[in-house]
Design a protein around this motif. Sequence first.
Motif, PDB file in Angstrom:
ATOM      1  N   TYR A   1       0.818  -1.209   0.000  1.00 22.12           N
ATOM      2  CA  TYR A   1       0.000   0.000   0.000  1.00 22.12           C
ATOM      3  C   TYR A   1       0.856   1.266   0.000  1.00 22.12           C
ATOM      4  CZ  TYR A   1      -3.826  -3.157   1.112  1.00 22.12           C
ATOM      5  OH  TYR A   1      -4.757  -4.175   1.075  1.00 22.12           O
ATOM      6  N   GLY A   2       2.102   1.153   0.411  1.00 22.74           N
ATOM      7  CA  GLY A   2       2.985   2.308   0.453  1.00 22.74           C
ATOM      8  C   GLY A   2       3.745   2.386   1.764  1.00 22.74           C
ATOM      9  N   GLN A   3       4.206   3.567   2.082  1.00 27.06           N
ATOM     10  CA  GLN A   3       5.004   3.780   3.281  1.00 27.06           C
ATOM     11  C   GLN A   3       4.291   4.716   4.246  1.00 27.06           C
ATOM     12  OE1 GLN A   3       8.678   5.306   1.698  1.00 27.06           O
ATOM     13  NE2 GLN A   3       9.526   3.259   1.327  1.00 27.06           N
ATOM     14  N   LYS A   4       4.424   4.434   5.542  1.00 24.43           N
ATOM     15  CA  LYS A   4       3.813   5.283   6.567  1.00 24.43           C
ATOM     16  C   LYS A   4       4.613   6.576   6.723  1.00 24.43           C
ATOM     17  CE  LYS A   4       3.682   2.054   9.783  1.00 24.43           C
ATOM     18  NZ  LYS A   4       3.431   1.428  11.109  1.00 24.43           N
ATOM     19  N   HIS A   5       3.875   7.662   6.896  1.00 25.63           N
ATOM     20  CA  HIS A   5       4.508   8.967   7.068  1.00 25.63           C
ATOM     21  C   HIS A   5       4.019   9.623   8.360  1.00 25.63           C
ATOM     22  CE1 HIS A   5       6.625   9.233   3.153  1.00 25.63           C
ATOM     23  NE2 HIS A   5       5.687   8.380   2.785  1.00 25.63           N
ATOM     24  N   GLU A   6       3.688  10.912   8.308  1.00 25.29           N
ATOM     25  CA  GLU A   6       3.389  11.663   9.522  1.00 25.29           C
ATOM     26  C   GLU A   6       2.130  11.165  10.226  1.00 25.29           C
ATOM     27  OE1 GLU A   6       1.762  14.412   6.203  1.00 25.29           O
ATOM     28  OE2 GLU A   6       3.358  12.933   6.454  1.00 25.29           O
ATOM     29  N   VAL A   7       2.079  11.463  11.518  1.00 23.15           N
ATOM     30  CA  VAL A   7       0.934  11.075  12.350  1.00 23.15           C
ATOM     31  C   VAL A   7      -0.245  11.995  12.054  1.00 23.15           C
ATOM     32  CG1 VAL A   7       0.067  10.912  14.714  1.00 23.15           C
ATOM     33  CG2 VAL A   7       2.380  10.124  14.181  1.00 23.15           C
TER      34      VAL A   7
ATOM     35  N   ALA B   1      -4.397   3.415  19.606  1.00 22.94           N
ATOM     36  CA  ALA B   1      -3.799   3.367  18.267  1.00 22.94           C
ATOM     37  C   ALA B   1      -3.246   4.727  17.850  1.00 22.94           C
ATOM     38  CB  ALA B   1      -4.845   2.900  17.252  1.00 22.94           C
ATOM     39  N   VAL B   2      -2.398   4.676  16.829  1.00 25.67           N
ATOM     40  CA  VAL B   2      -1.879   5.879  16.166  1.00 25.67           C
ATOM     41  C   VAL B   2      -2.257   5.775  14.700  1.00 25.67           C
ATOM     42  CG1 VAL B   2       0.194   7.156  15.485  1.00 25.67           C
ATOM     43  CG2 VAL B   2       0.050   6.142  17.763  1.00 25.67           C
ATOM     44  N   VAL B   3      -2.779   6.856  14.134  1.00 25.06           N
ATOM     45  CA  VAL B   3      -3.151   6.864  12.717  1.00 25.06           C
ATOM     46  C   VAL B   3      -2.128   7.672  11.943  1.00 25.06           C
ATOM     47  CG1 VAL B   3      -4.919   7.444  11.024  1.00 25.06           C
ATOM     48  CG2 VAL B   3      -5.594   6.659  13.305  1.00 25.06           C
ATOM     49  N   ARG B   4      -1.579   7.056  10.897  1.00 22.23           N
ATOM     50  CA  ARG B   4      -0.565   7.718  10.064  1.00 22.23           C
ATOM     51  C   ARG B   4      -1.016   7.774   8.607  1.00 22.23           C
ATOM     52  NH1 ARG B   4       4.439   7.956  12.687  1.00 22.23           N
ATOM     53  NH2 ARG B   4       4.592   6.681  14.585  1.00 22.23           N
ATOM     54  N   LEU B   5      -0.459   8.737   7.904  1.00 19.17           N
ATOM     55  CA  LEU B   5      -0.672   8.835   6.471  1.00 19.17           C
ATOM     56  C   LEU B   5       0.155   7.760   5.781  1.00 19.17           C
ATOM     57  CD1 LEU B   5      -1.832  10.466   4.045  1.00 19.17           C
ATOM     58  CD2 LEU B   5       0.245  11.859   4.155  1.00 19.17           C
ATOM     59  N   CYS B   6      -0.427   7.136   4.771  1.00 16.79           N
ATOM     60  CA  CYS B   6       0.280   6.124   3.980  1.00 16.79           C
ATOM     61  C   CYS B   6       0.308   6.583   2.529  1.00 16.79           C
ATOM     62  CB  CYS B   6      -0.428   4.772   4.107  1.00 16.79           C
ATOM     63  SG  CYS B   6       0.380   3.435   3.196  1.00 16.79           S
TER      64      CYS B   6
ATOM     65  N   ALA C   1      -8.639  13.907   3.815  1.00 25.09           N
ATOM     66  CA  ALA C   1      -7.636  14.980   3.869  1.00 25.09           C
ATOM     67  C   ALA C   1      -8.095  16.228   4.604  1.00 25.09           C
ATOM     68  CB  ALA C   1      -7.212  15.354   2.445  1.00 25.09           C
ATOM     69  N   GLY C   2      -9.393  16.335   4.891  1.00 22.62           N
ATOM     70  CA  GLY C   2      -9.901  17.552   5.526  1.00 22.62           C
ATOM     71  C   GLY C   2      -9.769  17.589   7.028  1.00 22.62           C
ATOM     72  N   GLY C   3      -9.148  16.565   7.622  1.00 21.09           N
ATOM     73  CA  GLY C   3      -9.019  16.538   9.074  1.00 21.09           C
ATOM     74  C   GLY C   3     -10.306  16.101   9.742  1.00 21.09           C
ATOM     75  N   ASP C   4     -10.453  16.417  11.028  1.00 16.01           N
ATOM     76  CA  ASP C   4     -11.659  16.001  11.731  1.00 16.01           C
ATOM     77  C   ASP C   4     -12.543  17.200  12.065  1.00 16.01           C
ATOM     78  OD1 ASP C   4     -10.616  17.185  14.110  1.00 16.01           O
ATOM     79  OD2 ASP C   4      -9.578  15.328  14.624  1.00 16.01           O
TER      80      ASP C   4
ATOM     81  N   GLY D   1     -14.089  24.396   4.826  1.00 19.85           N
ATOM     82  CA  GLY D   1     -12.921  23.510   4.856  1.00 19.85           C
ATOM     83  C   GLY D   1     -12.077  23.794   6.091  1.00 19.85           C
ATOM     84  N   ASN D   2     -11.187  22.903   6.396  1.00 17.52           N
ATOM     85  CA  ASN D   2     -10.338  23.021   7.578  1.00 17.52           C
ATOM     86  C   ASN D   2      -9.106  23.856   7.253  1.00 17.52           C
ATOM     87  OD1 ASN D   2      -8.874  22.637   9.970  1.00 17.52           O
ATOM     88  ND2 ASN D   2      -9.579  20.537  10.182  1.00 17.52           N
ATOM     89  N   PRO D   3      -8.843  24.940   8.005  1.00 17.70           N
ATOM     90  CA  PRO D   3      -7.654  25.766   7.717  1.00 17.70           C
ATOM     91  C   PRO D   3      -6.343  25.012   7.964  1.00 17.70           C
ATOM     92  CG  PRO D   3      -8.662  26.434   9.790  1.00 17.70           C
ATOM     93  CD  PRO D   3      -9.599  25.460   9.127  1.00 17.70           C
ATOM     94  N   LYS D   4      -6.402  23.932   8.739  1.00 13.54           N
ATOM     95  CA  LYS D   4      -5.221  23.107   8.983  1.00 13.54           C
ATOM     96  C   LYS D   4      -5.559  21.661   8.656  1.00 13.54           C
ATOM     97  CE  LYS D   4      -3.240  26.039  12.582  1.00 13.54           C
ATOM     98  NZ  LYS D   4      -2.780  26.111  13.988  1.00 13.54           N
ATOM     99  N   PRO D   5      -5.818  21.369   7.383  1.00  8.69           N
ATOM    100  CA  PRO D   5      -6.195  20.008   7.004  1.00  8.69           C
ATOM    101  C   PRO D   5      -4.991  19.067   7.054  1.00  8.69           C
ATOM    102  CG  PRO D   5      -5.877  21.334   5.047  1.00  8.69           C
ATOM    103  CD  PRO D   5      -5.717  22.260   6.224  1.00  8.69           C
ATOM    104  N   PHE D   6      -5.281  17.737   6.955  1.00  7.44           N
ATOM    105  CA  PHE D   6      -4.214  16.776   6.827  1.00  7.44           C
ATOM    106  C   PHE D   6      -3.538  16.988   5.485  1.00  7.44           C
ATOM    107  CE2 PHE D   6      -6.923  13.680   9.515  1.00  7.44           C
ATOM    108  CZ  PHE D   6      -6.469  14.276  10.678  1.00  7.44           C
ATOM    109  N   LYS D   7      -2.259  16.764   5.433  1.00  4.99           N
ATOM    110  CA  LYS D   7      -1.504  16.947   4.186  1.00  4.99           C
ATOM    111  C   LYS D   7      -1.758  15.808   3.204  1.00  4.99           C
ATOM    112  CE  LYS D   7       2.163  19.512   6.520  1.00  4.99           C
ATOM    113  NZ  LYS D   7       3.601  19.575   6.838  1.00  4.99           N
TER     114      LYS D   7
END
Length: 306
Positions: free
Chosen positions: A13-19, A26-31, A99-102, A300-306
Amino acid sequence: MTRSLSENSLAKYGQKHEVLGRGANAVVRLCCPANGGSKKLAVKEFRKRRKNETQKEYIKKLIAEFCISSTLHHENVVSTVDLIQDEKHHWCVVMEYCAGGDLFGRIHCGTLKESGEVNCYLKQLVQGVQYLHSMGVAHRDLKPENLLLDKAGKILKITDFGVSEVFRNPFCTLARKAKGLCGSGPYIAPEEFESGEYDSEKVDVWSVGIIYYVMVYNSIPWKAATMSDARYKHFVEHKGQFWPFDRMQAGPRRLMYRILDPNPATRITIKEIEEDEWFKSLSVCHEDTTSEMAGHQHVGNPKPFK
């Protein structure tokens, strides 16, 4: 739970990146895809097994959460892709990336102000919960942190089924009662603080009402739905005269009093919420809905997930 080495590798699926987020379990990371593809995913990396927990108990919990989430397919529910191990042999659930965060981020930064947007999120939340209940699943930990948004901040999706309850099996009409305190602080229904069994569907309804309150006022109504909490006690003792509800227009005011009914036996159901005249009048967004069609915009979220 036996797989070949290639099937067991998260690398496909790819590589895990930032939290993206952290929780108690649990910890959720971007893949991100390693081959340069554009499809990003989210990976929920579970905590290690506790010392007082057997391997069988640990695996049972992981499988239970995966089995529930992987059977759910709805626009307002986060899609689950796979249960797999990473290179360190940590168990992970691979999920749809939002990508929009929570929703908590939107509320916390103070940009969720337009009533059309708030009501759209309410309607999407109710649609998602109604779907869960139709599948015999109660979430039991609904809160803004467990409601994710797409990149445009338009579509709301329910996530985190770690404490969910299957209250009705397929082809059964009888609902199974739940036990025990479950959820997060002010979003917990009053009946959960009692020692007996309760209806987990009605617990979700209560949480929906608290979430709507938080979206409207950017604050919680009380810390806990117990008579030891002064604000909740005032709410119970002055039913029908709670000023935050009374400031609302007639439609949402009537509905909120029915949703946040301390008595679960008379509390409205999700299906009845959908039949409420004010609720039915709300415009709701789907993936192909434009702002002109909806009659409102999503910031939209001003600080969305990257």
